[in-house]
Design a protein around this motif. Sequence first.
Motif, PDB file in Angstrom:
ATOM      1  N   UNK A 113       0.948  -1.180  -0.100  1.00  0.00           N
ATOM      2  CA  UNK A 113      -0.357   0.014   0.029  1.00  0.00           C
ATOM      3  C   UNK A 113       0.664   1.185  -0.381  1.00  0.00           C
ATOM      4  N   UNK A 114       1.994   1.083   0.901  1.00  0.00           N
ATOM      5  CA  UNK A 114       2.682   2.420   0.877  1.00  0.00           C
ATOM      6  C   UNK A 114       3.566   2.754  -0.628  1.00  0.00           C
ATOM      7  N   UNK A 115       3.882   1.152  -1.501  1.00  0.00           N
ATOM      8  CA  UNK A 115       4.185   1.511  -2.728  1.00  0.00           C
ATOM      9  C   UNK A 115       3.409   2.111  -3.880  1.00  0.00           C
ATOM     10  N   UNK A 116       1.901   1.797  -3.218  1.00  0.00           N
ATOM     11  CA  UNK A 116       0.624   1.942  -4.516  1.00  0.00           C
ATOM     12  C   UNK A 116       0.451   3.408  -3.962  1.00  0.00           C
ATOM     13  N   UNK A 117       0.540   4.420  -2.722  1.00  0.00           N
ATOM     14  CA  UNK A 117       0.777   5.667  -2.550  1.00  0.00           C
ATOM     15  C   UNK A 117       1.686   6.214  -3.385  1.00  0.00           C
TER      16      UNK A 117
ATOM     17  N   UNK B 283       1.359   9.671  -6.222  1.00  0.00           N
ATOM     18  CA  UNK B 283       1.732  10.598  -5.754  1.00  0.00           C
ATOM     19  C   UNK B 283       2.306  11.404  -7.064  1.00  0.00           C
ATOM     20  N   UNK B 284       3.378  10.351  -7.188  1.00  0.00           N
ATOM     21  CA  UNK B 284       4.105  10.726  -7.956  1.00  0.00           C
ATOM     22  C   UNK B 284       2.941  10.823  -9.381  1.00  0.00           C
TER      23      UNK B 284
ATOM     24  N   UNK C 274      -1.034   2.120 -14.837  1.00  0.00           N
ATOM     25  CA  UNK C 274      -1.061   0.293 -15.081  1.00  0.00           C
ATOM     26  C   UNK C 274      -0.055  -0.592 -14.285  1.00  0.00           C
ATOM     27  N   UNK C 275       0.519   0.059 -13.550  1.00  0.00           N
ATOM     28  CA  UNK C 275       1.756   0.298 -12.274  1.00  0.00           C
ATOM     29  C   UNK C 275       0.715   0.276 -10.727  1.00  0.00           C
ATOM     30  N   UNK C 276      -0.508   0.869 -10.575  1.00  0.00           N
ATOM     31  CA  UNK C 276      -0.859   1.422  -9.886  1.00  0.00           C
ATOM     32  C   UNK C 276      -1.979  -0.249 -10.143  1.00  0.00           C
TER      33      UNK C 276
END
Length: 71
Positions: A18-22, A26-27, A41-43
């Motif tokens: 989830x931290x990576x998703x956030x 943000x990007x 796509x990454x998200x």
Amino acid sequence: MNYTEWAQEYYRDAENVMKTIKKYENILKNSKEPNEENLNSIIASYRYIYYDILNTAKMLDERAKENKNAA
């Protein structure tokens, strides 16, 4: 096998995903010219992984409860 500990490890892994998703959200939100299709796509891929890990954690929690009740 300790299902409770195993489930907790999966919950921690889900938090990390989830931290990576956030981070990617943000990007996407803060970039001037983001590649929206690529970032979305990454998200989406990370969300799929997140929910898979979360469902596994919940299943392990259920097994822990079943084992506790059987004892």
